[in-house]
Design a protein around this motif. Structure first.
Motif, mmCIF file in Angstrom:
data_model
loop_
_atom_site.group_PDB
_atom_site.id
_atom_site.type_symbol
_atom_site.label_atom_id
_atom_site.label_comp_id
_atom_site.label_asym_id
_atom_site.label_seq_id
_atom_site.Cartn_x
_atom_site.Cartn_y
_atom_site.Cartn_z
ATOM 1 N N ASN A 58 4.771 7.851 -22.249
ATOM 2 C CA ASN A 58 5.625 6.667 -23.020
ATOM 3 C C ASN A 58 5.300 6.832 -23.964
ATOM 4 O OD1 ASN A 58 7.779 5.180 -22.931
ATOM 5 N ND2 ASN A 58 6.020 3.348 -23.349
ATOM 6 N N CYS A 59 5.696 8.666 -24.572
ATOM 7 C CA CYS A 59 5.071 8.922 -25.823
ATOM 8 C C CYS A 59 6.094 9.733 -26.012
ATOM 9 C CB CYS A 59 3.648 9.606 -26.415
ATOM 10 S SG CYS A 59 3.672 11.129 -25.047
ATOM 11 N N GLY A 60 6.462 10.830 -27.342
ATOM 12 C CA GLY A 60 7.116 12.265 -27.662
ATOM 13 C C GLY A 60 6.904 12.824 -27.375
ATOM 14 N N HIS A 61 7.317 14.152 -27.650
ATOM 15 C CA HIS A 61 6.431 15.485 -27.513
ATOM 16 C C HIS A 61 5.367 16.241 -28.080
ATOM 17 C CE1 HIS A 61 7.503 19.652 -25.814
ATOM 18 N NE2 HIS A 61 6.932 20.147 -27.192
ATOM 19 N N TYR A 62 5.285 15.635 -29.519
ATOM 20 C CA TYR A 62 4.366 15.690 -30.868
ATOM 21 C C TYR A 62 3.485 14.733 -30.449
ATOM 22 C CZ TYR A 62 8.255 18.711 -32.802
ATOM 23 O OH TYR A 62 8.654 19.222 -32.622
ATOM 24 N N SER A 63 3.672 13.545 -29.811
ATOM 25 C CA SER A 63 2.424 12.398 -30.377
ATOM 26 C C SER A 63 1.489 12.261 -28.851
ATOM 27 C CB SER A 63 3.174 11.289 -30.119
ATOM 28 O OG SER A 63 4.715 10.696 -29.469
ATOM 29 N N MET B 74 7.654 -2.013 -32.229
ATOM 30 C CA MET B 74 8.249 -1.968 -33.520
ATOM 31 C C MET B 74 6.840 -1.064 -33.612
ATOM 32 S SD MET B 74 8.096 -2.351 -37.064
ATOM 33 C CE MET B 74 8.115 -4.329 -36.849
ATOM 34 N N PHE B 75 5.739 -0.922 -32.487
ATOM 35 C CA PHE B 75 5.117 0.406 -31.914
ATOM 36 C C PHE B 75 5.796 1.928 -31.761
ATOM 37 C CE2 PHE B 75 2.257 3.712 -29.736
ATOM 38 C CZ PHE B 75 1.569 4.413 -30.459
ATOM 39 N N TYR B 76 6.812 1.751 -30.927
ATOM 40 C CA TYR B 76 7.847 2.912 -30.583
ATOM 41 C C TYR B 76 8.477 3.132 -31.317
ATOM 42 C CZ TYR B 76 4.897 2.097 -25.994
ATOM 43 O OH TYR B 76 4.517 2.010 -24.929
ATOM 44 N N LYS B 77 9.471 1.584 -32.260
ATOM 45 C CA LYS B 77 9.988 2.643 -33.464
ATOM 46 C C LYS B 77 9.175 3.573 -34.545
ATOM 47 C CE LYS B 77 12.689 -0.001 -36.756
ATOM 48 N NZ LYS B 77 13.686 -0.927 -37.334
ATOM 49 N N TRP B 78 8.177 3.011 -35.037
ATOM 50 C CA TRP B 78 7.113 3.679 -35.553
ATOM 51 C C TRP B 78 6.942 5.625 -34.916
ATOM 52 C CZ3 TRP B 78 2.271 6.319 -34.325
ATOM 53 C CH2 TRP B 78 1.849 6.329 -35.359
ATOM 54 N N ASP C 230 8.818 6.399 -32.599
ATOM 55 C CA ASP C 230 10.035 7.304 -32.156
ATOM 56 C C ASP C 230 9.978 8.199 -34.019
ATOM 57 O OD1 ASP C 230 10.559 6.867 -30.114
ATOM 58 O OD2 ASP C 230 11.560 6.445 -30.349
ATOM 59 N N HIS C 231 10.281 7.441 -34.894
ATOM 60 C CA HIS C 231 10.122 8.298 -36.585
ATOM 61 C C HIS C 231 9.144 9.451 -37.160
ATOM 62 C CE1 HIS C 231 11.609 7.534 -40.823
ATOM 63 N NE2 HIS C 231 10.594 7.465 -41.125
ATOM 64 N N TRP C 232 7.883 8.734 -36.454
ATOM 65 C CA TRP C 232 6.740 9.587 -36.618
ATOM 66 C C TRP C 232 7.252 11.398 -36.329
ATOM 67 C CZ3 TRP C 232 3.623 12.555 -33.670
ATOM 68 C CH2 TRP C 232 2.621 13.125 -34.026
ATOM 69 N N GLU C 233 7.968 10.661 -34.238
ATOM 70 C CA GLU C 233 8.522 12.607 -33.925
ATOM 71 C C GLU C 233 9.466 12.751 -34.644
ATOM 72 O OE1 GLU C 233 7.907 13.926 -30.734
ATOM 73 O OE2 GLU C 233 5.779 12.759 -30.406
ATOM 74 N N GLU C 234 10.568 11.902 -34.949
ATOM 75 C CA GLU C 234 11.318 12.805 -36.049
ATOM 76 C C GLU C 234 11.174 13.288 -37.167
ATOM 77 O OE1 GLU C 234 14.862 14.401 -37.036
ATOM 78 O OE2 GLU C 234 14.134 12.702 -35.373
ATOM 79 N N ARG D 221 9.401 9.748 -23.507
ATOM 80 C CA ARG D 221 10.632 9.931 -25.165
ATOM 81 C C ARG D 221 10.345 11.561 -25.800
ATOM 82 N NH1 ARG D 221 9.250 4.304 -26.161
ATOM 83 N NH2 ARG D 221 10.418 4.359 -27.951
ATOM 84 N N ASP D 222 10.098 12.300 -25.062
ATOM 85 C CA ASP D 222 10.514 13.945 -25.303
ATOM 86 C C ASP D 222 11.935 14.192 -25.882
ATOM 87 O OD1 ASP D 222 10.161 15.886 -25.897
ATOM 88 O OD2 ASP D 222 8.882 16.819 -24.381
ATOM 89 N N LYS D 223 12.253 13.947 -27.362
ATOM 90 C CA LYS D 223 13.481 14.889 -27.336
ATOM 91 C C LYS D 223 13.198 16.288 -27.919
ATOM 92 C CE LYS D 223 15.454 11.365 -29.249
ATOM 93 N NZ LYS D 223 13.964 10.111 -28.229
#
Length: 335
Positions: free
Chosen positions: A308-313, A1-5, A7-11, A279-281
């Motif tokens: 284990n995060c995205g570019h901005y996070s 659930m956290f990673y779904k949130w 990824d949505h925050w990143e987008e 999780r970087d896009k």
């Protein structure tokens, strides 16, 4: 659930960054990247010039006679860039300096593409550890912003020559700042580059033997591959794709491809930290891992953090804490 949130925050964050970005025509402008090139009409001829620049060990050297005409005061440094552009605001370099207590160690920070502020927390944190932090403005950013521009489109775009010139200008500006810091008495100089800033910091580390530690956050080797596949550069790919294929773009932007300098980055006295986001896009993790593999193959002294995060996070807890600790370990490491 956290990673779904997450990824949505990143987008959502990426969508905000799309504002003002437009599809444009491809422009060669070889004379901007390769002074004296004259009129170059074909991508093939541009690529030939790029190949020569990659093979030229002096391509990122400061011009002969470059003077240290610096103004410093009230926590700021400014000096003229050794590359003069059509944008007057871009021709003066600004850096904020947060001093440690001694002249032992300075960290020069190169921010991400389209940065709109500097990192107070980072600067104050490392200054408390007696490391002076110098946050330089990349070309066409912050105080150097082109009037009327919504983002730093002259730093990275479908203008092939101007993109190379902008990265090269950032490298020469950084090397000039490092030379000044040496003249001021700093014994150790390290560099930190974040996203697009990591290409500038990496090129400086590859070409300036006075740099002994380099932290490259959200980095990869090939700028062309990053632009082609990245979430933040879709408008640039849309501009490029009708006119140039990816292999040719990799040749054209060869002078700013860190993979072409892995042997230089593998020199024994250079310690490197690479931080990638799984999780970087924007900078795809497979591009980052390919660069890491090439550094390892070359024998680089390399430390790797896979967050284990995205570019901005990467800039939010707990990831910013993890990367900050690894950066502190790098900077405090003794030879």
């Amino acid at each position: 659930m956290f990673y779904k949130w997450l990824d949505h925050w990143e987008e959502r964050r990426a969508q905000r960054g799309d504002e003002g970005k437009k599809v444009t025509d491809v422009v060669l402008a070889a004379e901007l990247a390769f002074p004296g090139a004259g009129n170059v009409a074909s991508i093939a001829d541009f690529c030939d010039l790029a190949d020569r620049a990659v093979a030229d060990p002096s391509y990122f050297d400061e011009p002969i006679g470059s003077e240290l005409s610096f103004e410093a005061g009230n926590g700021w440094i400014s000096f003229p860039s050794d590359i003069s552009t059509e944008t007057d605001e871009n021709n003066t370099v600004f850096a904020r300096i947060t001093k440690g207590r001694s002249f032992d160690h300075a960290l020069v920070v190169f921010h991400h593409w389209n940065a709109r502020s500097r990192n107070d927390l980072l600067a104050k944190s490392f200054a408390r550890q007696d490391i002076t932090v110098v946050e330089i403005a990349l070309p066409y950013h912050l105080e150097r912003k082109r009037p009327g521009s919504s983002h730093a489109d002259y730093m990275l775009s479908a203008n092939l020559g101007r993109t190379i010139r902008s990265v090269r200008q950032g490298v020469l500006d950084g090397r000039k700042l490092i030379r000044w810091l040496r003249a001021e008495g700093y014994k150790e100089i390290s560099v930190l580059g974040i996203s697009l800033g990591s290409w500038v910091a990496g090129l400086i580390a590859a070409h300036d033997p006075t740099v002994r530690k380099a932290a490259l956050f959200l980095t990869a080797g090939s700028l062309a591959d990053m632009v082609w596949t990245g979430r933040a550069t879709q408008s640039i790919r849309a501009s490029l794709e009708p006119a140039i294929k990816l292999p040719d773009l990799n040749r054209a932007w060869g002078p700013v491809n860190l993979e072409n300098y892995t042997d230089r980055l593998a020199r024994p006295e250079l310690d490197i930290l690479v931080v990638l986001a799984l999780r970087d896009k924007v900078v795809l993790p497979e591009l980052s891992k390919r660069f890491v593999d090439r550094l390892n193959d070359a024998g680089a002294k390399l430390d790797l953090l896979e967050a284990n995060c995205g570019h901005y996070s990467l800039s939010i807890p707990p990831y910013v804490i993890q990367s900050g600790r690894r950066l502190r370990a790098l900077l405090c490491r003794r030879p």
